[in-house]
Write a protein that holds these residues in place. Structure first.
Motif, PDB file in Angstrom:
ATOM      1  N   THR A   1      43.635  31.546  30.481  1.00 51.44           N
ATOM      2  CA  THR A   1      43.555  33.005  30.346  1.00 51.44           C
ATOM      3  C   THR A   1      42.155  33.490  29.982  1.00 51.44           C
ATOM      4  O   THR A   1      41.886  34.692  30.034  1.00 51.44           O
ATOM      5  N   LEU A   2      41.232  32.581  29.631  1.00 53.63           N
ATOM      6  CA  LEU A   2      39.853  32.996  29.390  1.00 53.63           C
ATOM      7  C   LEU A   2      39.223  33.562  30.659  1.00 53.63           C
ATOM      8  O   LEU A   2      38.260  34.318  30.594  1.00 53.63           O
TER       9      LEU A   2
ATOM     10  N   ARG B   1      47.501  44.584  34.327  1.00 56.28           N
ATOM     11  CA  ARG B   1      48.025  43.224  34.405  1.00 56.28           C
ATOM     12  C   ARG B   1      46.896  42.302  34.821  1.00 56.28           C
ATOM     13  O   ARG B   1      46.319  42.461  35.890  1.00 56.28           O
ATOM     14  N   PRO B   2      46.536  41.336  33.973  1.00 60.62           N
ATOM     15  CA  PRO B   2      45.405  40.469  34.306  1.00 60.62           C
ATOM     16  C   PRO B   2      45.696  39.562  35.496  1.00 60.62           C
ATOM     17  O   PRO B   2      46.826  39.131  35.706  1.00 60.62           O
ATOM     18  N   GLY B   3      44.659  39.297  36.263  1.00 60.77           N
ATOM     19  CA  GLY B   3      44.724  38.315  37.336  1.00 60.77           C
ATOM     20  C   GLY B   3      43.972  37.070  36.903  1.00 60.77           C
ATOM     21  O   GLY B   3      43.063  37.143  36.074  1.00 60.77           O
ATOM     22  N   PHE B   4      44.322  35.946  37.486  1.00 57.21           N
ATOM     23  CA  PHE B   4      43.726  34.686  37.048  1.00 57.21           C
ATOM     24  C   PHE B   4      43.107  33.892  38.192  1.00 57.21           C
ATOM     25  O   PHE B   4      42.963  32.680  38.108  1.00 57.21           O
ATOM     26  N   THR B   5      42.696  34.580  39.252  1.00 55.01           N
ATOM     27  CA  THR B   5      42.091  33.895  40.392  1.00 55.01           C
ATOM     28  C   THR B   5      40.726  33.310  40.050  1.00 55.01           C
ATOM     29  O   THR B   5      40.216  32.459  40.778  1.00 55.01           O
ATOM     30  N   LYS B   6      40.125  33.730  38.943  1.00 58.65           N
ATOM     31  CA  LYS B   6      38.817  33.187  38.537  1.00 58.65           C
ATOM     32  C   LYS B   6      38.962  31.871  37.770  1.00 58.65           C
ATOM     33  O   LYS B   6      37.962  31.228  37.462  1.00 58.65           O
ATOM     34  N   ALA B   7      40.193  31.483  37.462  1.00 57.30           N
ATOM     35  CA  ALA B   7      40.441  30.187  36.817  1.00 57.30           C
ATOM     36  C   ALA B   7      40.575  29.122  37.904  1.00 57.30           C
ATOM     37  O   ALA B   7      40.989  29.412  39.037  1.00 57.30           O
ATOM     38  N   ALA B   8      40.213  27.902  37.562  1.00 60.25           N
ATOM     39  CA  ALA B   8      40.361  26.792  38.505  1.00 60.25           C
ATOM     40  C   ALA B   8      41.841  26.596  38.842  1.00 60.25           C
ATOM     41  O   ALA B   8      42.717  26.856  38.006  1.00 60.25           O
TER      42      ALA B   8
END
Length: 148
Positions: A80-81, A90-97
């Motif tokens: 979630t960082l 609503r946060p997206g998490f496409t920037k996480a591996a």
């Protein structure tokens, strides 16, 4: 890689009510791998963590590193960082591996840390963890490590 470094008096991680990791004085580090990260990125992050001078010396100045202190290092994966909140609430998490890469890099980071420092503890990648800490200072530092 992204990290949030917290100088702690103590910290621990529980999964399903069972304590799986615990340290005394040292660093609790929340870690997030990003899609372009490699083992070299993890190595650079680890080098920074071990040498980051955020512990008080004999004169009370932040001058000592985790290595000088011989403090504990608790690594906890936290995708979630990499949250993207630029569009809506609503946060997206496409920037996480992706999970497989994130797991590989987190496990690599933990293994390397255990070779270079003691004590090292870790949370469980992908688990629903409860993290408790006593922040010392408080001192909390965000880090972003990139390899060109």
């Amino acid at each position: 890689m992204l990290a949030v470094v917290q100088r702690v008096r103590s910290a621990n991680v529980e999964v399903s009510g069972e304590r799986i990791a615990s340290i005394g004085q040292g660093l609790l580090v929340l870690v997030c791998a990003e899609p372009d990260d490699t083992p070299a990125t993890a190595d650079a992050l680890l080098a920074k963590l071990l040498k980051l001078r955020i512990f008080n010396d004999a004169e009370g100045k932040m001058n000592d590193s985790l290595q000088q202190l011989n403090g504990g290092l608790l690594l906890v994966s936290q995708f979630t960082l990499a949250a993207d909140t630029s569009r809506g609430n609503r946060p997206g998490f496409t920037k996480a591996a992706p999970p497989d890469l994130g797991r590989f890099l987190f496990n690599y980071l933990v293994a390397q840390a255990k070779q270079l420092h003691n004590p090292v503890e870790a949370g469980l990648f992908g688990a629903d963890m409860q993290v408790a800490l006593i922040n010392d200072g408080p001192v909390t530092i965000p880090l972003s490590v990139r390899i060109p």
